[in-house]
Design a protein around this motif. Structure first.
Motif, short mmCIF file in Angstrom:
data_model
loop_
_atom_site.label_atom_id
_atom_site.label_comp_id
_atom_site.label_asym_id
_atom_site.label_seq_id
_atom_site.Cartn_x
_atom_site.Cartn_y
_atom_site.Cartn_z
N GLU A 241 25.90 91.71 132.40
CA GLU A 241 27.33 91.86 132.09
C GLU A 241 27.63 93.16 131.36
OE1 GLU A 241 28.83 88.44 130.06
OE2 GLU A 241 28.24 87.07 131.67
N SER A 242 26.60 93.75 130.75
CA SER A 242 26.79 95.01 130.02
C SER A 242 26.67 96.20 130.99
CB SER A 242 25.74 95.14 128.91
OG SER A 242 25.69 96.48 128.47
N GLU A 243 27.75 96.95 131.12
CA GLU A 243 27.76 98.09 132.05
C GLU A 243 26.71 99.13 131.64
OE1 GLU A 243 30.99 101.11 134.14
OE2 GLU A 243 31.68 99.57 132.75
N GLN A 244 26.55 99.29 130.31
CA GLN A 244 25.58 100.26 129.83
C GLN A 244 24.15 99.89 130.20
OE1 GLN A 244 27.25 102.76 128.42
NE2 GLN A 244 25.39 103.97 128.45
N ARG A 245 23.85 98.58 130.12
CA ARG A 245 22.49 98.12 130.46
C ARG A 245 22.23 98.33 131.97
NH1 ARG A 245 20.92 98.21 125.98
NH2 ARG A 245 21.08 96.56 124.43
N VAL A 246 23.25 98.03 132.80
CA VAL A 246 23.06 98.12 134.25
C VAL A 246 22.82 99.57 134.68
CG1 VAL A 246 24.22 97.75 136.47
CG2 VAL A 246 24.41 96.04 134.67
N LYS A 247 23.35 100.51 133.92
CA LYS A 247 23.15 101.93 134.28
C LYS A 247 21.69 102.34 134.13
CE LYS A 247 27.81 103.62 133.28
NZ LYS A 247 28.66 104.35 132.33
N SER A 248 20.93 101.59 133.29
CA SER A 248 19.51 101.89 133.10
C SER A 248 18.72 101.31 134.28
CB SER A 248 19.02 101.29 131.78
OG SER A 248 17.62 101.24 131.78
N THR A 249 18.11 102.17 135.07
CA THR A 249 17.38 101.72 136.26
C THR A 249 16.24 100.77 135.89
OG1 THR A 249 17.87 103.85 137.26
CG2 THR A 249 16.20 102.54 138.35
N ALA A 250 15.53 101.08 134.80
CA ALA A 250 14.37 100.26 134.41
C ALA A 250 14.81 98.83 134.10
CB ALA A 250 13.70 100.87 133.19
N ILE A 251 15.83 98.68 133.28
CA ILE A 251 16.30 97.33 132.91
C ILE A 251 16.85 96.61 134.14
CG2 ILE A 251 18.16 96.12 131.67
CD1 ILE A 251 17.57 97.80 129.28
N ARG A 252 17.59 97.36 134.97
CA ARG A 252 18.18 96.75 136.17
C ARG A 252 17.08 96.18 137.07
NH1 ARG A 252 20.89 100.98 137.81
NH2 ARG A 252 19.76 101.47 139.73
N MET A 253 16.03 96.95 137.27
CA MET A 253 14.93 96.50 138.14
C MET A 253 14.18 95.31 137.54
SD MET A 253 15.12 97.99 140.86
CE MET A 253 16.30 99.18 141.40
N HIS A 254 14.03 95.29 136.21
CA HIS A 254 13.36 94.16 135.56
C HIS A 254 14.20 92.88 135.72
CE1 HIS A 254 10.74 97.14 133.60
NE2 HIS A 254 9.91 96.12 133.40
N THR A 255 15.51 92.99 135.56
CA THR A 255 16.37 91.79 135.71
C THR A 255 16.30 91.29 137.15
OG1 THR A 255 18.29 93.20 136.16
CG2 THR A 255 18.00 92.46 133.90
N PHE A 256 16.32 92.23 138.12
CA PHE A 256 16.24 91.82 139.54
C PHE A 256 14.93 91.07 139.81
CE2 PHE A 256 19.05 95.61 141.09
CZ PHE A 256 20.16 95.01 140.51
N LYS A 257 13.86 91.54 139.17
CA LYS A 257 12.56 90.92 139.41
C LYS A 257 12.55 89.47 138.91
CE LYS A 257 7.67 92.12 138.97
NZ LYS A 257 6.70 93.03 138.33
N VAL A 258 13.12 89.25 137.71
CA VAL A 258 13.19 87.89 137.15
C VAL A 258 13.96 86.98 138.10
CG1 VAL A 258 14.14 86.50 135.27
CG2 VAL A 258 13.01 88.67 134.76
N LEU A 259 15.13 87.47 138.56
CA LEU A 259 15.98 86.64 139.42
C LEU A 259 15.31 86.38 140.77
CD1 LEU A 259 19.51 88.17 138.69
CD2 LEU A 259 18.58 86.02 137.85
N CYS A 260 14.65 87.40 141.31
CA CYS A 260 13.98 87.23 142.61
C CYS A 260 12.90 86.16 142.54
CB CYS A 260 13.37 88.55 143.06
SG CYS A 260 14.59 89.76 143.64
#
Length: 1237
Positions: A241-260
């Protein structure tokens, strides 16, 4: 041991984390509930460190009630939502510490980070233990389950607390309660550079590690497992939900991995689907990341089902009419997903197609983009991957795109065009679809949206740059060359076709092309094997081979012909587009203009014939007003385009070759250019010269072309060289000053006498050696001028004696006189000598009775004019018996040339007087500046000056005397003296040479039967008009004669000249012309189109500059709004647009214009309505509309005919008067007319 229940804890946490009871927490922490100031980092560390050590040794330590509740107590000090305090406020059950924690995070960030580290390390260690036990086959289910649940629960809480703390604004409002401000200030200071990103990544890694365990053995029931998995997925969605967090590729990829992992292995698909739909509805920034996530899930985890289900749900979703955020987010998501995973989207395209029927344009835009991405995917598919319906699918998507060129919304039309622009880059060309797209783009050039027009130009440019006709003959698109190729191909085809008289042969040849030849050979051999001899066999074989070769050749030629026809069709479409794009060069939209320029640059690269005209028209953009960024941007882009086209030589050229290339290009710009084109080119080249775009070597090459004598070169090339040099000299006069001798030798020498146009442009170039533009006040520059015996001035004066019957002579004479007045110190003296010589050449040769000296005296005698007039007429009588036609015409030509010279010298003399006045003011100002203390003494021309008494030289005495005179002369006195010379001396003075010609010109103009030569009459009328601009008295005396000529002259050129002259007189002598403006307006109905254009331009200038009072005649100009000529229509519309901005001028004259237009029987009703509608568009104020309606309404009752009534009613319908009485009156009138009918 703790009796921790995950369901109860989770329910309490979701309701209100502060409500979770922690009685077993460390005593030191419990004491802080009543004394918040004791809650310090030191105290927190003293509690945390033992817990960390215990958990570090064994994760089971978390099961101790004191440990888990101490951690919960610390987390309660950090709110998990910014709005928590407002949600529960007022319950009264909170202790003082809890009350403060509801408003702001009371725990320091460093301490919160330590809690998170503790939880992550504990969870990671527990995961390792479970993993090893799994491998050994021993798992204590119940104990591990509780440990994992506690750590997962605490981790969820930590992440929520951290996200809330990061979202806190440093400058938020002051907290309530004692000491809160100070505590918060300290915390904020300590937390200044705190960034938990690395810790969050570690936490997400740990979650993934835990979910990769065989959790089915730990969590037996599905509900238990789902609850546990939700402890990981909930914080993940919170992070996203945080736009700033989503802009970080590393965090974005880690969240995707958890959800996947959660979706693939732990049944989280449905929960994820709901969360994705919610994210797209409420968080715009998640549109593209969610598409990226579903692509990763489909590609790397082989789970495309979720993407398909999400698209199905979105296609059935209905959005509120007021909701703009949701559809925009969904559109971005669908478009991005189709780009990343087109195959997944392709399977659900039938569902997505429903969105094309949505009223929301953003959703339609998304589907348009989806179609483009799917076409791109299908066209790149390998032969083996293509399905049965491959071609059908591509065609269906193309059909959607073509359909959307006519979408009701301009953004959708734009998107369709933009998608086509992308498709142009595909390797597969789709020639038929490209042709259709080109035709649609041409139609879109007339779209009312400038954005659509701009994209249409861009599409045409890309279609041209990527066209599929480069396989044969290179990629140029010159229609003449392609037509020649088509003709040659058809000629070859006709040669191969069998004679028309051979029955059935043509059909057989056509059939042979499609039949397998081996079958025919076999059958022939089997039937005729025994009957044929060897010679017959070889003959038959030879014949069969020849026929096969012919059929093959014809097949190839037919394909080639088809290729040529398609290429020509595409070229014709581009030709059709060019006039529209040329028109858009005048658009008010900067980006549209720049796109149009780029189109013509590309078109020129492909040798399209229309490009030359477009590039020439582009030159006019140099006049774009540069006071805004837009104007400067257009000018800058224009210069860049011209640099690329004409000034940037190929990289492999030497300096000399490059200079030759540029010089040749610059000269070519002048070929076939109109005067308007040359004026724009002049400004463009002067601007480029100022910006140092033209090198010294190029200028040398231009002088070499102009000055070459050993070799015969084309007139056009030599003329072009001096035209360009003259233009460059506007920016740098030294260009001509340094090479004055070449001008004398070429343009003013024998070559110039043979080529009058060359001589004319040489005169223009010589004029650029000095700047003689009139300036206001004392700002004028000191100009260095030449004496009358200078070689340049002698040659210029001699040019007017050139004998020529060419009309180019007048242009030469105009520029030669202009150059003399620009360069000479005493131009009046030199021009007087020219007039004398011309007069002698006209009259003396014919009047043998009159002696030379008498003629000389006549020039200063008041009777001299009578003598000259008398000799002009009888001159033809003695030779009446000989063929005198040529003699008469040559004498008329000579007199015409003389009168032209007289008129132009008179005009230039006025300008010269203004320059003298300006020079006087400048020198007077310099004198006063040099001697500010000296009081000027009034002097008379004969008085002695102090300088003379001191015994200075005669020259110094004259100069000093002149300066003293200047200092003592009032500026107004000098201006009055100049005005007196202009008014009384030039045309009426006893010593004036021009005084002799005023009556002569009048005589010629008055007696067109005695002087029937058309050329003579035209030049006499022009000369008289110029003399009328000199003196008000002469103007008043001859005005009626001028107007008579304007009304009755058969020559359109004469009428056009006199319209301009009347405009000049209106500026000079407004009081004389103001009463006669009707004659000017009448020329708007002139049968000649150039005269109408000239008249409209003249009136436009006079009215907008306030030189003439506007009366009721504006209606005549309004008629031009619907004229058959496009240029006249555009000029008229531009005039009214400018006029509307001047003191409500259209409103003030609306009734008068309406009356004139309505009374004009020659104006049909349809045209009348279009004109009135155009004029009514400028009535913007409601007050004005009401007043006009009140003035027009009474006319309804006074209307004498049905047409008059309908005209008034139509005008009232265009005005938003909101008057019920008028509406009622119109309604009654309609009934009356219907009954009468």
């Amino acid at each position: 041991m703790s009796n921790f229940d995950i369901n109860a804890a989770l329910k309490a946490y979701l309701d209100d984390p502060q409500s979770i009871l922690t009685p077993e927490a460390d005593a030191a922490l419990l004491d802080c509930e009543s004394d918040p100031d004791a809650f310090t980092p030191g105290l927190i560390n003293s509690v945390l460190n033992p817990i960390a050590d215990a958990v570090g040794e064994n994760p089971e330590a978390i099961l101790q009630a004191s440990n888990v509740e101490s951690l919960q107590f610390l987390l309660k000090c950090a709110p998990t939502s910014p709005s928590t305090h407002s949600y529960i406020q007022g319950q009264g059950a909170d202790c003082e510490l809890s009350a403060r924690c509801r408003q702001t995070s009371f725990i320091p960030a460093v301490s919160l980070g330590k809690v998170l580290d503790l939880v992550i390390s504990g969870l990671g260690a527990e995961a390792e233990i479970v993993h090893h036990e799994e491998q050994d086959g021993e798992t204590e289910t119940a104990q591990h389950k509780q440990i994992l649940e506690i750590f997962a629960f605490l981790l969820q809480w930590c992440v929520a607390a951290i996200e809330t703390k990061c979202a806190e604004k440093p400058a938020s409002g002051p907290a309530r309660g004692k000491g809160a401000k100070g505590a918060k200030g300290k915390n904020a200071q300590k937390d200044g550079h705190w960034d938990p990103s690395a810790q969050l990544q570690t936490a997400l890694d740990t979650m993934t590690k835990v979910m990769k365990l065989k959790l089915a053995k730990v969590f037996v029931t599905t509900s238990e497992r789902d609850t546990f998995i939700s402890l990981f997925t909930r914080p993940v969605y919170l992070i996203l939900e945080s736009e700033q967090r989503v802009k970080s590729t590393a965090i974005r990829m880690h969240t995707f991995k958890v959800l996947c992992v959660a979706i693939k292995h732990h049944g989280h698909a449905y929960g994820a689907q709901t969360s994705i739909i919610q994210s797209l509805t409420y968080f715009e920034h998640l549109a593209e990341p969610m598409a990226e996530f579903l692509n990763i899930l489909a590609e790397q985890y082989d789970y495309p089902q979720l993407a398909e289900e999400v698209m199905k749900e979105l296609s059935n979703k209905e959005f509120s009419a007021n909701d703009t955020k949701g559809p925009k987010s969904v559109s971005t998501f669908v478009a991005r997903l189709s780009e990343l995973a087109p195959r997944v989207v392709q399977r659900q395209v039938s569902y997505l197609a429903k969105l094309l029927e949505s009223e929301n344009y953003t959703l339609r835009c998304a589907i348009i983009e989806v179609c483009g991405n799917l076409i791109a995917m299908l066209s790149k598919a390998e032969e083996g991957e293509r399905g049965e319906n491959h071609k059908g699918q591509i065609n269906a998507f193309f059909d959607v795109l073509e359909e959307r060129f006519l979408d009701i919304n301009p953004y959708c039309r734009c998107r369709a065009i933009q998608v086509y622009v992308k498709l142009c880059e595909l390797e597969t060309k789709y020639p038929k679809r490209r042709q259709t797209a080109a035709e649609l783009a041409v139609r879109s050039l007339e779209d009312k949206s400038s954005n659509v027009r701009r994209n249409a130009i861009k599409l045409l440019g890309r279609l041209m740059a990527t066209h599929p006709f480069a396989v044969l003959h290179g990629g140029l698109l010159n229609s003449r060359e392609w037509n020649e190729r088509l003709e040659a191909c058809e000629a070859e085809l006709n040669a191969l076709k069998p004679p028309a008289g051979t029955p059935g042969l043509a059909e057989r040849t056509h059939a042979e092309a499609t039949v397998d030849e081996s079958l025919l050979d076999d059958a022939t051999q089997s039937e005729d094997r025994g009957a044929m001899s060897d010679e017959q066999k070889s003959a038959a074989l030879q014949k069969a081979q020849d026929e096969a070769a012919t059929a093959d050749a014809m097949n190839k030629l037919q394909l080639t012909r088809r290729y040529y026809v398609e290429a020509l069709r595409f070229i014709e479409t581009l030709h059709e587009a060019s006039p529209h794009i040329m028109q858009l060069l005048a658009s008010k939209n900067k980006s549209e203009v720049i796109e149009a320029m780029d189109f013509f640059v590309v078109a020129d690269a492909y040798n399209l014939e229309e490009a030359k005209l477009g590039i020439r028209r582009m030159g006019r953009l140099i006049w774009t007003k540069g006071n805004s960024d837009e104007g400067k941007g257009v000018q800058t882009h224009l210069i860049e385009c011209y640099k690329g086209l004409f000034f940037d030589a190929p990289g492999n050229f030497s300096a000399n070759d490059a200079a030759n290339y540029v010089a040749r290009n610059m000269i070519s710009l002048t070929f076939s250019a109109t005067s308007a084109d040359l004026t724009s080119l002049e400004q463009l080249l002067a601007t480029m010269m100022k910006e140092k775009c033209v090198s010294e070597l190029v200028i040398q090459k231009l002088w070499q072309v102009y000055g070459v004598q050993k070799k015969e070169i084309s007139k056009q090339q030599r003329r072009g060289a001096i035209i360009v040099l003259g233009m460059l000299a506007l920016a740098d006069p030294d260009i001509v000053v340094k090479e004055m001798e070449i001008c004398l030798r070429i343009g003013l020498g024998a070559l110039g006498r043979r080529d009058l146009v060359l001589a004319r442009f040489t005169c223009i170039a010589l004029m650029r050696m000095t700047d003689n533009k009139p300036t206001k006040g004392t700002q004028g520059k000191v100009n260095t001028r030449l004496s009358n015996d200078h070689a340049v001035l002698i040659r210029l004066a001699n040019l007017l004696d050139v004998k020529s019957e060419s009309r180019d002579w007048y242009g030469l004479a105009e520029q030669a006189i202009g150059a003399i007045y620009a360069l000479s110190k005493h131009p009046d003296v030199l021009c007087s000598e020219i007039i004398r010589r011309k007069t002698k050449s006209v009259f003396v040769a014919k009047a043998k009775i009159v002696k030379q000296d008498e003629i000389d005296d006549s020039r200063v005698d008041a009777d001299g004019d009578v003598e000259m007039s008398d000799v002009a007429e009888p001159s033809a009588e003695p030779e009446a018996e000989e063929p005198i036609q040529d003699d008469n015409s040559s004498s008329a030509l000579a007199l015409s040339q003389l009168l032209f010279s007289i008129g132009h010298i008179a005009l230039k003399q006025i300008v010269h007087l203004e320059l003298c006045e300006q020079d006087f003011k400048r020198r007077k100002a310099e004198k006063e500046k040099a001697n500010p203390g000296s009081s000027p003494v009034k002097k008379t021309p004969g008085a002695k000056t102090p300088a003379a008494k001191k015994g200075s030289s005669k020259k110094e005495e004259e100069e000093q005397d002149e300066l003293d005179l200047m200092a003592g002369t009032n500026e107004d006195d000098f201006a009055d003296a100049i005005a007196h010379i202009r008014e009384r001396e030039l045309l009426y003075g006893p010593q004036s040479l021009l005084a002799n010609f005023g009556p002569l010109v009048k005589e010629v103009c008055s007696n067109n039967t005695s002087y029937p030569n058309a050329e003579l009459q035209a030049q006499a009328a022009l000369c008289m008009a110029k003399l009328m601009c000199v003196s008000a008295e002469y103007c008043e005396a001859n005005l009626s004669l001028l107007i008579t000529i304007l009304e009755r002259s058969q020559s359109a050129i004469t009428r056009g000249n006199l319209v301009i002259a009347l405009g000049d007189m209106a500026v000079c002598f407004n009081h004389l012309i103001d009463e006669n403006t009707d004659f000017l307006y009448r020329r708007l109905s002139d049968p000649s189109l150039p005269v109408k254009r000239t008249c409209l331009m003249t009136l436009t200038f006079l009215i907008l500059a306030g030189q003439v009072k506007v009366k009721g005649q504006l209606g005549e100009m309004a008629k031009c709004v619907e004229d058959s000529d496009e240029r006249l229509r555009d000029m008229s519309r531009m005039f009214f647009a400018e006029l509307a901005g001047k003191d409500n001028a259209v409103y003030n004259h609306f009734v008068d214009m309406f009356s004139l237009l309505s009374a004009d029987e020659g104006l049909d009703e349809e045209r009348f309505r279009r004109v009135i509608k155009f004029l009514a568009s400028f009535i913007e104020k409601d007050k004005h509309a009401k007043q006009l309606a009140n003035k027009l309404a009474p006319r309804l009752q006074r209307a004498e005919s049905e047409r008059q009534w309908s005209d008034v009613a139509y005008a009232l319908s265009l005005l938003p008067h909101k008057n019920e009485e008028i509406t009622k009156l119109v309604g009654e009138g309609c009934k009356v007319i219907e009954a009468a009918a």
